[in-house]
Design an enzyme around this catalytic site. Structure first.
Site, PDB file in Angstrom:
ATOM      1  N   PHE A 111      41.143 -67.935 -35.750  1.00 25.49           N
ATOM      2  CA  PHE A 111      39.781 -67.920 -36.736  1.00 25.49           C
ATOM      3  C   PHE A 111      38.608 -67.886 -35.854  1.00 25.49           C
ATOM      4  O   PHE A 111      38.022 -68.289 -34.847  1.00 25.49           O
ATOM      5  CB  PHE A 111      39.885 -69.423 -37.185  1.00 25.49           C
ATOM      6  N   MET A 475      10.154 -42.548 -45.146  1.00 24.32           N
ATOM      7  CA  MET A 475      10.434 -41.463 -44.365  1.00 24.32           C
ATOM      8  C   MET A 475      11.488 -40.786 -44.654  1.00 24.32           C
ATOM      9  O   MET A 475      11.535 -39.254 -44.436  1.00 24.32           O
ATOM     10  CB  MET A 475      10.626 -41.968 -42.722  1.00 24.32           C
TER      11      MET A 475
HETATM   12  C1  LIG Z   1      19.076 -49.985 -40.265  1.00 25.91           C
HETATM   13  C2  LIG Z   1      18.492 -48.685 -40.707  1.00 25.91           C
HETATM   14  N1  LIG Z   1      19.125 -48.099 -41.717  1.00 25.91           N
HETATM   15  C3  LIG Z   1      18.679 -46.968 -42.109  1.00 25.91           C
HETATM   16  C4  LIG Z   1      17.950 -46.246 -41.446  1.00 25.91           C
HETATM   17  C5  LIG Z   1      17.379 -44.762 -42.016  1.00 25.91           C
HETATM   18  N2  LIG Z   1      15.955 -44.970 -42.159  1.00 25.91           N
HETATM   19  C6  LIG Z   1      15.023 -44.379 -41.415  1.00 25.91           C
HETATM   20  S1  LIG Z   1      13.497 -44.615 -41.923  1.00 25.91           S
HETATM   21  C7  LIG Z   1      14.032 -45.282 -43.492  1.00 25.91           C
HETATM   22  C8  LIG Z   1      13.096 -45.528 -44.656  1.00 25.91           C
HETATM   23  C9  LIG Z   1      12.080 -46.441 -44.189  1.00 25.91           C
HETATM   24  O1  LIG Z   1      11.518 -47.102 -45.537  1.00 25.91           O
HETATM   25  P1  LIG Z   1      10.616 -48.092 -45.525  1.00 25.91           P
HETATM   26  O2  LIG Z   1      11.123 -49.307 -44.603  1.00 25.91           O
HETATM   27  O3  LIG Z   1      10.248 -48.470 -46.838  1.00 25.91           O
HETATM   28  O4  LIG Z   1       9.444 -47.337 -44.661  1.00 25.91           O
HETATM   29  P2  LIG Z   1       8.424 -46.494 -44.811  1.00 25.91           P
HETATM   30  O5  LIG Z   1       9.136 -45.111 -44.257  1.00 25.91           O
HETATM   31  O6  LIG Z   1       8.224 -46.037 -46.335  1.00 25.91           O
HETATM   32  O7  LIG Z   1       7.092 -46.727 -44.222  1.00 25.91           O
HETATM   33  C10 LIG Z   1      15.408 -45.318 -43.585  1.00 25.91           C
HETATM   34  C11 LIG Z   1      16.262 -45.728 -44.434  1.00 25.91           C
HETATM   35  C12 LIG Z   1      17.350 -46.787 -40.240  1.00 25.91           C
HETATM   36  N3  LIG Z   1      16.351 -46.367 -39.574  1.00 25.91           N
HETATM   37  N4  LIG Z   1      17.664 -47.878 -39.872  1.00 25.91           N
END
Ligand SMILES: Cc1ncc(C[n+]2csc(CCOP(=O)(O)OP(=O)(O)O)c2C)c(N)n1
Length: 561
Positions: A111, A475
């Site tokens: 476990f 992004m």
């Molecule tokens: C754990 C994780 N999952 C997916 C990604 C891929 N990823 C990079 S930037 C991003 C978007 C981030 O969105 P948000 O937090 O709203 O920030 P913004 O870019 O809008 O400032 C994603 C999904 C990542 N970097 N980390």
């Protein structure tokens, strides 16, 4: 004196000067938690083990000390993996202790059993499974030694339950047996002399600093070197804060979202002095055309990172602080002759690039995220500790906040971990209760570890969270806009919570700004409070991060808008 494993464990931590553990209990570590209770060692109870590792990481980045995290076996241990990999990619000193099932059960699918040493082997600098209580004390000291010496990194120590309950003599080894001096690398003085010769000859030099400069506590040596030789400085994302953003020699960050002047300077320099940086693809773009006119001097503590990505003219294996200090001595003792006219021309050219790159924000009545960060930078005088999440929020922070000191920019560079920033900010605030600590987040990332609001409120940590709320995974949306014909597949964030109400429900303060004129008042109010504050800024949904170098392109091929 005979002691239980759990007691030896705690005493070994205290001998290592550990003052804070970030953790989460469970069956396999109950004996340790009982000792923590008795010893009154400061333990910060997080709400998720991933938050615990990021908090230990933020503590480490802000203080330069080893961060410590303690979790239980099985799911507790596996929940740490993203945090460990994050620290590994950015060379952050950390020791993660995981509980393990009792040794007779190891390998029986007991476990809450997980083979955490097997799972983390590729993302730790080293890991240990302690099978005998007699080995415990020595292993703890070795773990700390490995985490902070040479190129720092995370070390995992797996602690089976029966080892914590077993008794043995406690010899109280001195941790100084494992201190770092013994293994301090001998600086190659000959190589530094040659580096000095190349710097003297160069007409268009640039320094590129990486996270290694901050890790080596070499920011002062870097500043002194750059100023006396009047060499412009660029720093990778990890090196930000290693050189004051207020200096006229500061170029900004290079690479994919680097500044125009940094990318132009790297591409036109005749000498690139690289200190503590590993040539990430986000920095170099197409490696074949990276710094095409330059001879490269690479100073790095890790011989394995020399010539790994980019061929260097002169490798200097050693500590960045020692190397830069030696260069400073050579400059001072040899009456360094500065090629005045040529240097003037080079700095003039750079100034010209800076002017060309200046572009006003295209206003459309919405809050521009860049403006939130610039205003924050002005209000804090560049003196806050800033953590970021990952995405546009991270790049805008790197571009628009003026960092003046090392250890003030905490960001997941190598792994790019969403959900990193908020717990990292908590770790930094625990270390520095009196300083202003802020997490700059996207509306996506903040939801990845938002449960840590309870941790912040519980310990009365006045951490501030700034959400640049663009209703998207910004992004990724930007890449879909540029490279996938605006097909916004699953990047529109609907049904996010009302962050103000959510903050309030946790016992934090929630503030919101919807219009440009509300930005400064909300930031001023939020910063003035000695409480956990979440500030939600409704920003332009379609704003993108520029400059941008397309993946695989040369860094001179920048889109400026
Ligand atoms: C754990 C994780 N999952 C997916 C990604 C891929 N990823 C990079 S930037 C991003 C978007 C981030 O969105 P948000 O937090 O709203 O920030 P913004 O870019 O809008 O400032 C994603 C999904 C990542 N970097 N980390």
């Amino acid at each position: 004196m005979k002691l239980k494993g759990a007691q030896i464990f705690i005493r070994s931590l205290i001998a290592e000067d550990v003052d804070t553990i970030f953790g989460y209990p469970g069956g396999a570590v109950l004996d340790i938690y009982d000792e923590i209770f008795k010893e009154r060692l400061r333990h910060i109870l997080v709400r998720h083990e991933q938050g615990g590792v990021h908090a230990a990481d933020g503590y480490a980045r802000a203080t330069g000390r080893v961060g410590v995290c303690l979790v239980t076996s099985g799911p507790g241990a596996t929940n740490t993996v993203t945090g460990i990999a994050t620290a590994y990619m950015d060379s952050i000193p950390m020791v993660v202790f995981t509980g393990q099932v009792a040794t007779p059960y190891i390998g029986t699918d007991a476990f809450q059993e997980a083979d955490i040493t097997g799972i983390t082997r590729p993302c730790t600098k080293h890991n240990f499974l302690v099978r005998r209580v007699e080995d415990l004390e020595q292993t703890v000291h070795e773990a700390f030694h490995i985490a902070r010496s040479g190129r720092p990194g995370p070390v995992l120590v797996d602690l089976p339950k029966d080892v914590m309950q077993a008794e043995t003599d406690y010899p109280a080894l001195s941790p100084s047996t494992f201190r770092d001096e013994e293994t301090a690398l001998h600086l190659d003085q000959d190589a530094i002399q040659r580096a000095y010769g190349m710097i003297k000859k160069s007409k268009r030099p640039v320094i590129m600093a990486g996270g290694g400069v901050i890790g080596a506590k070499a920011a002062e040596e870097l500043r002194s070197f750059a100023e006396s030789a009047r060499i412009p400085v660029t720093a990778t994302l990890m090196g930000i804060g290693g050189f004051p953003g207020t200096s006229p020699l500061w170029l900004g960050m290079p690479g994919m979202h680097g500044t125009y002047q940094a990318n132009m300077a790297v591409s036109h320099c005749d000498l690139l002095v690289v200190a503590g940086a590993r040539f990430s693809d986000r920095v170099t773009g197409k490696t074949a055309t990276f710094a095409p006119k330059a001879k490269i001097i690479q100073i790095d503590i890790d011989a394995a990172s020399i010539d790994k990505v980019v061929r260097t003219e002169l490798p200097v294996v050693g500590d960045a602080k020692q190397a830069l200090a030696f260069l400073n001595t050579l400059l001072a003792n040899n009456h360094f002759y500065l090629p005045e006219e040529e240097r003037k021309a080079w700095l003039g050219e750079i100034a010209q690039w800076k002017t060309e790159a200046r572009r006003p924000l295209r206003r459309n009545g919405t809050i521009k995220p860049q403006e939130v960060i610039r205003t924050l930078s002005d209000l804090t005088g560049g003196d806050a500790i800033i953590a970021t999440e990952v995405g546009q929020n991270q790049m805008w922070t790197a571009q628009h906040y003026c960092f003046t000191r090392p250890n003030t920019f905490l960001s997941s560079g190598g792994l790019g971990t969403m959900g990193y920033g908020f717990p990292a900010a908590i770790g930094a605030q625990v270390a520095f209760p009196e300083r202003t600590v802020i997490d700059i987040a996207g509306d996506g990332s903040i939801q990845m570890n938002i449960q840590e609001l309870a941790t912040a409120v519980n310990y009365r940590l006045p951490v501030k969270v700034i959400i640049l709320n663009n209703g998207h995974l910004g992004m990724v949306r930007q890449w879909q806009e540029l490279f996938y014909g605006k097909r916004y597949s699953h990047t529109v964030l609907t049904k996010s919570p009302d962050f103000v109400k959510l903050a309030e429900s946790y016992g934090a303060v929630g503030l919101r700004a919807d219009k440009p004129e509300e930005v400064e008042p909300v930031l001023t109010q939020g910063l003035s409070l000695r409480e956990t504050v979440v500030m939600d800024f409704t920003v332009d949904q379609e704003e993108s991060v520029y400059p941008m170098v397309n993946p695989g392109a040369s860094i001179t091929e920048m889109r400026l808008y």
